[in-house]
Structures are given as C-alpha cells and as structure tokens.
Motif scaffolding. Sequence first.
Motif, PDB file in Angstrom:
ATOM      1  N   ALA A 116     -54.805  -6.132 -15.322  1.00  0.00           N
ATOM      2  CA  ALA A 116     -55.791  -7.191 -15.095  1.00  0.00           C
ATOM      3  C   ALA A 116     -55.421  -8.499 -15.771  1.00  0.00           C
ATOM      4  CB  ALA A 116     -57.156  -6.736 -15.602  1.00  0.00           C
ATOM      5  N   VAL A 117     -54.316  -8.525 -16.508  1.00  0.00           N
ATOM      6  CA  VAL A 117     -53.985  -9.682 -17.345  1.00  0.00           C
ATOM      7  C   VAL A 117     -52.678 -10.314 -16.880  1.00  0.00           C
ATOM      8  CG1 VAL A 117     -53.520 -10.454 -19.707  1.00  0.00           C
ATOM      9  CG2 VAL A 117     -55.178  -8.617 -19.297  1.00  0.00           C
ATOM     10  N   THR A 118     -52.727 -11.588 -16.544  1.00  0.00           N
ATOM     11  CA  THR A 118     -51.525 -12.339 -16.189  1.00  0.00           C
ATOM     12  C   THR A 118     -51.080 -13.161 -17.385  1.00  0.00           C
ATOM     13  OG1 THR A 118     -52.130 -12.425 -13.852  1.00  0.00           O
ATOM     14  CG2 THR A 118     -50.538 -14.057 -14.628  1.00  0.00           C
ATOM     15  N   CYS A 119     -49.809 -13.038 -17.739  1.00  0.00           N
ATOM     16  CA  CYS A 119     -49.254 -13.684 -18.932  1.00  0.00           C
ATOM     17  C   CYS A 119     -48.262 -14.766 -18.512  1.00  0.00           C
ATOM     18  CB  CYS A 119     -48.548 -12.657 -19.802  1.00  0.00           C
ATOM     19  SG  CYS A 119     -49.571 -11.221 -20.211  1.00  0.00           S
ATOM     20  N   PRO A 120     -48.228 -15.888 -19.236  1.00  0.00           N
ATOM     21  CA  PRO A 120     -47.382 -17.006 -18.831  1.00  0.00           C
ATOM     22  C   PRO A 120     -45.899 -16.794 -19.115  1.00  0.00           C
ATOM     23  CG  PRO A 120     -48.513 -17.536 -20.868  1.00  0.00           C
ATOM     24  CD  PRO A 120     -49.065 -16.220 -20.388  1.00  0.00           C
ATOM     25  N   ASN A 121     -45.554 -15.848 -19.969  1.00  0.00           N
ATOM     26  CA  ASN A 121     -44.149 -15.539 -20.227  1.00  0.00           C
ATOM     27  C   ASN A 121     -44.019 -14.048 -20.531  1.00  0.00           C
ATOM     28  OD1 ASN A 121     -44.269 -15.067 -23.233  1.00  0.00           O
ATOM     29  ND2 ASN A 121     -44.884 -17.220 -23.252  1.00  0.00           N
ATOM     30  N   PHE A 130     -61.238  -8.293 -26.916  1.00  0.00           N
ATOM     31  CA  PHE A 130     -59.842  -8.045 -26.563  1.00  0.00           C
ATOM     32  C   PHE A 130     -59.676  -7.983 -25.047  1.00  0.00           C
ATOM     33  CE2 PHE A 130     -59.806  -6.464 -30.944  1.00  0.00           C
ATOM     34  CZ  PHE A 130     -58.634  -7.042 -31.418  1.00  0.00           C
ATOM     35  N   ASP A 131     -58.484  -8.352 -24.584  1.00  0.00           N
ATOM     36  CA  ASP A 131     -58.177  -8.310 -23.153  1.00  0.00           C
ATOM     37  C   ASP A 131     -57.805  -6.911 -22.685  1.00  0.00           C
ATOM     38  OD1 ASP A 131     -58.307 -11.244 -22.530  1.00  0.00           O
ATOM     39  OD2 ASP A 131     -56.767 -11.296 -24.087  1.00  0.00           O
ATOM     40  N   GLY A 132     -57.518  -6.030 -23.620  1.00  0.00           N
ATOM     41  CA  GLY A 132     -57.159  -4.664 -23.293  1.00  0.00           C
ATOM     42  C   GLY A 132     -56.795  -3.932 -24.562  1.00  0.00           C
ATOM     43  N   VAL A 133     -56.344  -2.689 -24.419  1.00  0.00           N
ATOM     44  CA  VAL A 133     -55.963  -1.872 -25.570  1.00  0.00           C
ATOM     45  C   VAL A 133     -54.652  -1.157 -25.291  1.00  0.00           C
ATOM     46  CG1 VAL A 133     -58.353  -1.511 -26.288  1.00  0.00           C
ATOM     47  CG2 VAL A 133     -57.256   0.154 -24.792  1.00  0.00           C
ATOM     48  N   GLN A 134     -53.962  -0.821 -26.371  1.00  0.00           N
ATOM     49  CA  GLN A 134     -52.752  -0.012 -26.270  1.00  0.00           C
ATOM     50  C   GLN A 134     -52.935   1.255 -27.098  1.00  0.00           C
ATOM     51  OE1 GLN A 134     -48.997  -0.789 -28.487  1.00  0.00           O
ATOM     52  NE2 GLN A 134     -48.026  -1.003 -26.482  1.00  0.00           N
ATOM     53  N   LEU A 135     -52.697   2.395 -26.494  1.00  0.00           N
ATOM     54  CA  LEU A 135     -52.716   3.668 -27.209  1.00  0.00           C
ATOM     55  C   LEU A 135     -51.405   3.822 -27.967  1.00  0.00           C
ATOM     56  CD1 LEU A 135     -53.805   6.528 -27.833  1.00  0.00           C
ATOM     57  CD2 LEU A 135     -52.781   7.264 -25.662  1.00  0.00           C
ATOM     58  N   GLY A 142     -48.679 -18.283 -28.598  1.00  0.00           N
ATOM     59  CA  GLY A 142     -47.692 -18.674 -27.595  1.00  0.00           C
ATOM     60  C   GLY A 142     -46.978 -17.498 -26.967  1.00  0.00           C
ATOM     61  N   ALA A 143     -47.126 -16.315 -27.552  1.00  0.00           N
ATOM     62  CA  ALA A 143     -46.584 -15.111 -26.917  1.00  0.00           C
ATOM     63  C   ALA A 143     -47.293 -14.896 -25.581  1.00  0.00           C
ATOM     64  CB  ALA A 143     -46.798 -13.899 -27.821  1.00  0.00           C
ATOM     65  N   GLY A 144     -46.563 -14.342 -24.615  1.00  0.00           N
ATOM     66  CA  GLY A 144     -47.218 -14.017 -23.350  1.00  0.00           C
ATOM     67  C   GLY A 144     -48.373 -13.071 -23.564  1.00  0.00           C
ATOM     68  N   LEU A 145     -48.192 -12.140 -24.494  1.00  0.00           N
ATOM     69  CA  LEU A 145     -49.243 -11.201 -24.883  1.00  0.00           C
ATOM     70  C   LEU A 145     -49.024 -10.813 -26.330  1.00  0.00           C
ATOM     71  CD1 LEU A 145     -51.635  -9.250 -24.120  1.00  0.00           C
ATOM     72  CD2 LEU A 145     -49.863  -7.520 -23.663  1.00  0.00           C
ATOM     73  N   ILE A 146     -50.105 -10.787 -27.113  1.00  0.00           N
ATOM     74  CA  ILE A 146     -50.082 -10.246 -28.469  1.00  0.00           C
ATOM     75  C   ILE A 146     -50.618  -8.819 -28.422  1.00  0.00           C
ATOM     76  CG2 ILE A 146     -51.151 -10.373 -30.758  1.00  0.00           C
ATOM     77  CD1 ILE A 146     -51.331 -13.422 -30.360  1.00  0.00           C
ATOM     78  N   ASP A 168     -61.018   5.428 -18.773  1.00  0.00           N
ATOM     79  CA  ASP A 168     -62.354   5.627 -18.207  1.00  0.00           C
ATOM     80  C   ASP A 168     -63.352   4.608 -18.769  1.00  0.00           C
ATOM     81  OD1 ASP A 168     -61.553   7.722 -16.620  1.00  0.00           O
ATOM     82  OD2 ASP A 168     -62.349   9.295 -17.942  1.00  0.00           O
ATOM     83  N   VAL A 169     -63.075   4.092 -19.966  1.00  0.00           N
ATOM     84  CA  VAL A 169     -63.967   3.125 -20.591  1.00  0.00           C
ATOM     85  C   VAL A 169     -63.588   1.690 -20.226  1.00  0.00           C
ATOM     86  CG1 VAL A 169     -64.755   2.187 -22.815  1.00  0.00           C
ATOM     87  CG2 VAL A 169     -64.535   4.661 -22.511  1.00  0.00           C
ATOM     88  N   VAL A 170     -62.306   1.353 -20.332  1.00  0.00           N
ATOM     89  CA  VAL A 170     -61.892  -0.053 -20.156  1.00  0.00           C
ATOM     90  C   VAL A 170     -61.197  -0.303 -18.825  1.00  0.00           C
ATOM     91  CG1 VAL A 170     -61.642  -0.234 -22.651  1.00  0.00           C
ATOM     92  CG2 VAL A 170     -59.608   0.150 -21.254  1.00  0.00           C
ATOM     93  N   GLY A 171     -60.876   0.766 -18.093  1.00  0.00           N
ATOM     94  CA  GLY A 171     -60.123   0.637 -16.854  1.00  0.00           C
ATOM     95  C   GLY A 171     -58.637   0.802 -17.110  1.00  0.00           C
ATOM     96  N   PRO A 172     -57.918   1.493 -16.219  1.00  0.00           N
ATOM     97  CA  PRO A 172     -56.468   1.641 -16.415  1.00  0.00           C
ATOM     98  C   PRO A 172     -55.749   0.305 -16.429  1.00  0.00           C
ATOM     99  CG  PRO A 172     -57.139   2.397 -14.232  1.00  0.00           C
ATOM    100  CD  PRO A 172     -58.388   2.181 -15.001  1.00  0.00           C
ATOM    101  N   GLU A 173     -56.330  -0.699 -15.755  1.00  0.00           N
ATOM    102  CA  GLU A 173     -55.704  -2.021 -15.694  1.00  0.00           C
ATOM    103  C   GLU A 173     -55.767  -2.771 -17.025  1.00  0.00           C
ATOM    104  OE1 GLU A 173     -60.049  -2.620 -14.672  1.00  0.00           O
ATOM    105  OE2 GLU A 173     -58.494  -1.116 -14.274  1.00  0.00           O
ATOM    106  N   ARG A 174     -56.520  -2.228 -17.990  1.00  0.00           N
ATOM    107  CA  ARG A 174     -56.572  -2.824 -19.337  1.00  0.00           C
ATOM    108  C   ARG A 174     -56.120  -1.817 -20.397  1.00  0.00           C
ATOM    109  NH1 ARG A 174     -58.915  -7.824 -19.164  1.00  0.00           N
ATOM    110  NH2 ARG A 174     -60.180  -8.244 -17.309  1.00  0.00           N
TER     111      ARG A 174
END
Length: 363
Positions: A12-17, A167-172, A48-52, A215-221
């Motif tokens: 769900a997240v588009t990153c500029p780099n 947060f825009d999403g989570v990482q396990l 400035g990172a595409g994603l932190i 199931d909570v945040v969506g696989p896209e996040r």
Amino acid sequence: MASLFDPVTFGAVTCPNRIVMAPLTRARATREHVPTELMKTYYAQRAGAGLIITEATGISRQGLGWPYAPGLWTMEQVEAWKPVTEAVHEAGGRIFCQLWHMGRLVHPSFLDGEKPVSASATTAPNKAHTYDGRQPYEEARALALDEIPDILDDYARAAGHAIAAGFDGVQLHAANGYLIDQFLRDGSNHRDDDYGGPVENRIRLLRQATRAIADVVGPERTAVRLSPNGESQGVNDSDPEALFTAAAAVLDEIGIAFLELREPPLDGTFGKGEREPIAPAIRKVFHGPLVLNSDYSAARAEEALSEGVADAISFGRPFIANPDLPRRIESGAEWAKDDPSTWYSQGPEGYIDYPEAEAAAAA
C-alpha cells in the motif's frame, strides 16, 4: 532496469526511492520502553530514505530484553510513538515498525526472574545486554502449545497499536536468532510436535504470526525480515536453502508488502555469511518486492538493482552517521564514519548530532 532513485511500491506504500533504512537498535527509549523526544528527531532526520524501518520494538514485556529499547504493548507507548511518525511524515518520509520477540535472548532480569521462552529448552551463547551490564544468557523453557495463541495475539495487538500510532506498516522480525528464527532453524528447534521436525512444521509459527499481523493491518502493510545464510546468535540450520525457500513461498502466498533478507557476504564486516546468499533461490518462489541487506556500498547496491537481484536495498550502519545518506549517494559525497561507543548510549551524542554532508563540508 531499476536504479536506487526510481520509485518502488511496497504493498500500500509507494516510496520515492529504493534506499531503505534498515532496523537499528539504538537504546534511546525510557526504562519503561517508552519512545522519547530524541527518537522523534532521529527518525525525522532520516526521512529522505524511501522507507524507514524502525529499530526492533517489543510486542510484550515477555519478548523484550534489551535495555532502553521501545515497545508497543501499552497505550503510553502508542501515544509516545505518535510524535515520531508525525515528524517523519511531515518531513516527507514513510515508516514501518519492526515487531520483535527476542525469545531465549531475553535475560531473566527483564522478567522478574522468570525463564525466557523459546522453541526448545536451549541457551544462547555469549552474554546479554542488561541494565546491570553484560550477563550470561540462561536456559529458556520451551513454549507450551497452549501458550502459542497468546504469542500470536501479542503480535496482532502490537500491529494494531502500530497503525494507531501512525505507522505506514509493520515488519515481523523473523531473523537474527530471535523467537521466530529459533522456531525456524533445526539447530534451536528440537520439538516433536506440530512446530518441530520437518520444515513445514518449523515454518508454522512464521506463517501464523504473519497471518495474525496481516489480518489486522492487511498484507499490503505487512513485511517480514529473514536472515538465511548463516549462524546468528547461536541459531543455525542444517539445510538453510530448503528451509528459507519454503518460508518465502508461504510469505508469497500471504501476499506481504515486501520481504527483507539480511545476508552478510562471506567477507562481511559485521557478520559473515557461511555460504553464498540464498536470495537467488528465494527470488524464484517469492514474487513480491525483495529487499536485500548487509554490507552494501552504493555501487554494489546499484549493481544488485540493475541485475534484477533485488527491488530495493536496505542500509543499516551507514544511516547512523549519515542522516542524509540518500543525498550523499546521489551526489557521490563521502560517507561519514559512526562511533560504535555511542550505538547504545542514552544521550544525543552519536545519535542526532551527526551533520549532513553540506554542514560537515562547511565546518
């Protein structure tokens, strides 16, 4: 082919780099594991990172055994994370929270003397960081089958808290010898039930935890981090390619936003791989965005993208001393060196006082 400065979409997240800030434990939260004002400044500086991807963040008191590391199991922690995510977004950035259960790497001093938990009754090598200095790890107890649903609930709850905190999403965090990794690898998983033995059993907790989060945040996040190509904190596997390709195939079925692999090269500077990376085999079974990590220079990162080996590269330690790392890469500016003595200290020194390239050159 792609370059570091092309945009990339992670679910769900588009990153500029395609320059990702890898998770880095920095120990600047409170003793109650509550984020601080310093953390707001630190992460905003690196927007400035595409994603932190944040430092590893505890899902429960049971799962967190690092001094001054942040958590996400109380509402106080959720509220304290909000200024951090707001500051990153105001600076134009995107940020995922890495969710952490350390398993046997939690020292009993964090648990009021109770035993840490793991896949099996094993003991990690070396010594733990504690509030009273380095202390030997102690033997963990094997999680009972009827305790595993509580672990899954903790992951799901923390994921919901992360979204509530902005947060825009989570990482396990399923890498580096922590709880999920302790279940994955046969060197630490000696179980004879549905979570042990053959690969399809040992990947069960990874599958369930990822689904609980999705199931909570969506696989896209939802993202996952694995570390396939060697020993990590005493955890290893006899057939890592079979194990980690099976794990990646399961994550592909779930449809996660991206998969990050920490695979040090054979001549790595912070950990060394025991074999060539398994990423090419994983690439064949995981069809979502693949992020590679460990010892990448700008040139090596561009090569990996141009060859289609990866869709993005995550940089860890370079972001410590280079808050403006993407601009330095783009301009060819020299990378500053960090001071390891301040990696886990609690003050601003070595945390928010590294200058950007232009300021450093003018000094």
